[in-house]
Scaffold this active site. Structure first.
Site, PDB file in Angstrom:
ATOM      1  N   THR A 152       0.729  -1.152   0.029  1.00 56.55           N
ATOM      2  CA  THR A 152       0.245  -0.150  -0.025  1.00 56.55           C
ATOM      3  C   THR A 152       0.797   1.147   0.047  1.00 56.55           C
ATOM      4  O   THR A 152       1.987   1.222   0.462  1.00 56.55           O
ATOM      5  CB  THR A 152      -0.757  -0.070   1.309  1.00 56.55           C
ATOM      6  OG1 THR A 152      -1.628  -1.211   1.124  1.00 56.55           O
ATOM      7  CG2 THR A 152      -1.474   1.080   1.608  1.00 56.55           C
ATOM      8  N   ARG A 180     -14.192  -7.419  -0.963  1.00 58.01           N
ATOM      9  CA  ARG A 180     -13.603  -6.711   0.526  1.00 58.01           C
ATOM     10  C   ARG A 180     -13.038  -5.273   0.527  1.00 58.01           C
ATOM     11  O   ARG A 180     -12.420  -4.945  -0.726  1.00 58.01           O
ATOM     12  CB  ARG A 180     -12.646  -7.665   0.793  1.00 58.01           C
ATOM     13  CG  ARG A 180     -11.890  -7.350   2.291  1.00 58.01           C
ATOM     14  CD  ARG A 180     -10.625  -6.693   2.037  1.00 58.01           C
ATOM     15  NE  ARG A 180      -9.812  -6.591   3.070  1.00 58.01           N
ATOM     16  CZ  ARG A 180      -8.812  -5.472   3.307  1.00 58.01           C
ATOM     17  NH1 ARG A 180      -8.366  -4.917   2.294  1.00 58.01           N
ATOM     18  NH2 ARG A 180      -8.165  -5.490   4.411  1.00 58.01           N
ATOM     19  N   VAL A 181     -13.408  -4.658   1.404  1.00 62.49           N
ATOM     20  CA  VAL A 181     -12.977  -3.178   1.499  1.00 62.49           C
ATOM     21  C   VAL A 181     -12.069  -3.125   2.583  1.00 62.49           C
ATOM     22  O   VAL A 181     -12.544  -3.492   3.787  1.00 62.49           O
ATOM     23  CB  VAL A 181     -14.067  -2.173   1.441  1.00 62.49           C
ATOM     24  CG1 VAL A 181     -13.350  -0.814   1.600  1.00 62.49           C
ATOM     25  CG2 VAL A 181     -14.884  -2.243   0.183  1.00 62.49           C
ATOM     26  N   GLY A 182     -11.001  -2.645   2.608  1.00 61.71           N
ATOM     27  CA  GLY A 182     -10.033  -2.398   3.692  1.00 61.71           C
ATOM     28  C   GLY A 182     -10.150  -1.042   4.488  1.00 61.71           C
ATOM     29  O   GLY A 182     -10.949  -0.276   4.491  1.00 61.71           O
ATOM     30  N   ASP A 183      -9.213  -0.681   5.232  1.00 61.11           N
ATOM     31  CA  ASP A 183      -9.299   0.739   6.042  1.00 61.11           C
ATOM     32  C   ASP A 183      -8.662   1.798   5.132  1.00 61.11           C
ATOM     33  O   ASP A 183      -9.144   3.172   5.212  1.00 61.11           O
ATOM     34  CB  ASP A 183      -8.113   0.685   6.850  1.00 61.11           C
ATOM     35  CG  ASP A 183      -6.849   0.581   6.487  1.00 61.11           C
ATOM     36  OD1 ASP A 183      -6.626  -0.675   5.718  1.00 61.11           O
ATOM     37  OD2 ASP A 183      -5.793   1.233   6.577  1.00 61.11           O
ATOM     38  N   THR A 203      -0.996   1.958   7.046  1.00 64.32           N
ATOM     39  CA  THR A 203      -0.823   0.857   6.246  1.00 64.32           C
ATOM     40  C   THR A 203      -0.720  -0.450   7.209  1.00 64.32           C
ATOM     41  O   THR A 203      -0.358  -0.167   8.387  1.00 64.32           O
ATOM     42  CB  THR A 203       0.460   1.051   5.473  1.00 64.32           C
ATOM     43  OG1 THR A 203       0.545  -0.432   4.946  1.00 64.32           O
ATOM     44  CG2 THR A 203       1.763   1.065   6.043  1.00 64.32           C
ATOM     45  N   GLY A 204      -1.154  -1.210   6.770  1.00 65.94           N
ATOM     46  CA  GLY A 204      -1.137  -2.605   7.814  1.00 65.94           C
ATOM     47  C   GLY A 204      -2.583  -3.492   7.476  1.00 65.94           C
ATOM     48  O   GLY A 204      -3.158  -3.331   6.389  1.00 65.94           O
TER      49      GLY A 204
END
Ligand code: ASP
Length: 296
Positions: A152, A180-183, A203-204
Site C-alpha cells: 500500500t 472486500r474493502v479495507g481501511d 498501512t497494515g
C-alpha cells in the site's frame, strides 16, 4: 512552517525479498513530484505523490496492485483535505489506474465521501480516468517480475499556508475476498487530515486498523505530541491489542513529521525545503528516522 511531503510504501516483513533500489527510485521520485505541487496546496501534493506511486507499478496500488482471490484487481483509495476538513474516497473499483484522483473528484464534485463499484467507475470514466486495463497491465500480470509483498502507498503533506492533507491507496490484502474493502478508503482508519491537528496515513491489516481507527487515534494526539511520538504510541497500541501488527503510520503536524511502526520494514521518503531522503525504516531504528524527520 516549511512545506514538507512524506510518503510510505507500505509496512511489512518482506525485507530481503524486494528490489529496494526500484522502490527507492519510485518513492523518492514520487515524493519530489508531490513536493513540486506543494506550491498549489498540500492536497494537490498528496494526490500527485500517491498517483505517481499508483502509476509506478512498483507498489500494491494502481497499476501495480495485487489480485484478489479470484484473480481480479479491486482498488481502494481515500484523500482528505485538512481545510474543512473534508474527504473523498472510492472502494472496490476496477479499471481505474489512479483511484486517488477519483477520490478527489468524489470529495470535490459530489455530496458524498465514499463511492463504490460501478458508479465510482462511471465517475472515473466521465473524467477520463477509466481505462480498460489490458491483461497483464495490472499487478497480476506483472507478478513474475514484481517481488513478493510490495505494499500500500500513502502520503501526508503540509504546505506553506500551514494546511495539511493525507491520501492512501491500495490493492488491499493479496488474495482478499472479492468485494472486500479495507481501511484505506475509510477516513480516520486509513488516513486523516485536519488543519487543527495534522495529517496521517496508515498501512497494515485493514481489519485491525478499522477497528481502532488508527489514523484518527494518531491525529487526535497531535495537539499534544510530536508526530513521531503520536504515531509510535498508536503503533504500539495496535501491537498490544492484536499482537504482531504490520502497522505503519506516517504523520505530519505543525511540530514536524514522524513515523510509527510495528512491522519489520517500511519504505519512506521525505522532501522538504532543506533536503530530501528515502530509506527503509526498520522497527528498531524508528527513533533515528524520527530524529531526521524532525529536523524541519
Ligand atoms: N491496509 C491495507 C488493506 O487492508 C493493506 C496494506 O496496508 O498493506 O487493504
Amino acid at each position: 512552517m516549511k512545506p514538507l511531503v512524506l510518503l510510505h510504501g507500505g509496512a511489512g516483513s518482506w525485507r530481503g525479498k524486494v528490489d529496494w533500489d526500484a522502490i527507492d527510485r519510485a518513492i523518492l521520485g514520487c515524493a519530489r513530484h508531490g513536493f513540486r505541487e506543494l506550491a498549489s496546496s498540500a492536497l494537490t501534493a498528496v494526490e500527485t505523490a500517491v498517483s505517481c506511486m499508483e502509476d509506478s507499478g512498483v507498489f500494491n496500488a494502481g497499476v501495480g496492485a495485487h489480485p484478489n482471490a479470484i484473480g481480479e484487481v479491486e482498488l481502494d483509495a481515500g484523500i482528505m483535505d485538512g481545510r474543512g476538513p473534508r474527504a473523498g474516497a472510492v472502494a472496490c473499483v476496477k479499471n481505474v489506474p489512479s483511484p486517488v484522483r477519483v477520490a478527489r473528484i468524489v470529495m470535490e464534485e459530489t455530496p458524498h465521501v465514499l463511492l463504490v463499484c460501478s458508479y465510482a467507475e462511471r465517475l472515473a470514466r466521465e473524467h477520463g480516468l477509466w481505462r480498460s486495463l489490458r491483461s497483464g497491465e495490472h499487478g497480476l500480470g506483472r507478478g513474475n517480475s514484481r517481488s513478493e509483498g510490495l505494499d500500500t502507498v500513502g502520503a501526508v503533506a503540509v504546505d506553506g499556508t500551514g494546511s495539511v492533507a493525507a491520501a492512501t491507496s491500495t490493492g488491499g490484502l493479496p488474495g482478499k475476498m472479492p468485494c472486500r474493502v479495507g481501511d484505506s478508503p475509510i477516513p480516520g482508519a486509513g488516513y486523516y487530515a485536519d488543519d487543527r491537528l495534522g495529517a496521517v496515513s496508515a498501512t497494515g491489516i485493514g481489519e485491525k486498523i478499522m477497528i481502532k481507527l488508527a489514523s484518527y487515534e494518531v491525529a487526535r494526539r497531535l495537539s499534544d505530541l510530536k508526530p513521531s511520538e503520536a504515531a509510535q504510541i498508536v503503533a504500539e497500541l495496535m501491537e498490544d491489542e492484536f499482537g504482531s501488527g504490520n502497522t505503519g503510520l506516517i504523520a505530519v503536524s505543525m511540530r514536524g513529521a514522524g513515523v510509527g511502526l510495528n512491522a519489520k520494514v517500511m519504505p519512506i521518503a521525505a522532501v522538504h525545503a532543506d533536503g530530501e531522503f528515502s530509506r527503509l525504516v526498520e522497527e528498531g531504528d524508528v527513533e533515528i528516522v524520527n530524529g531526521r524527520l524532525d529536523l524541519y
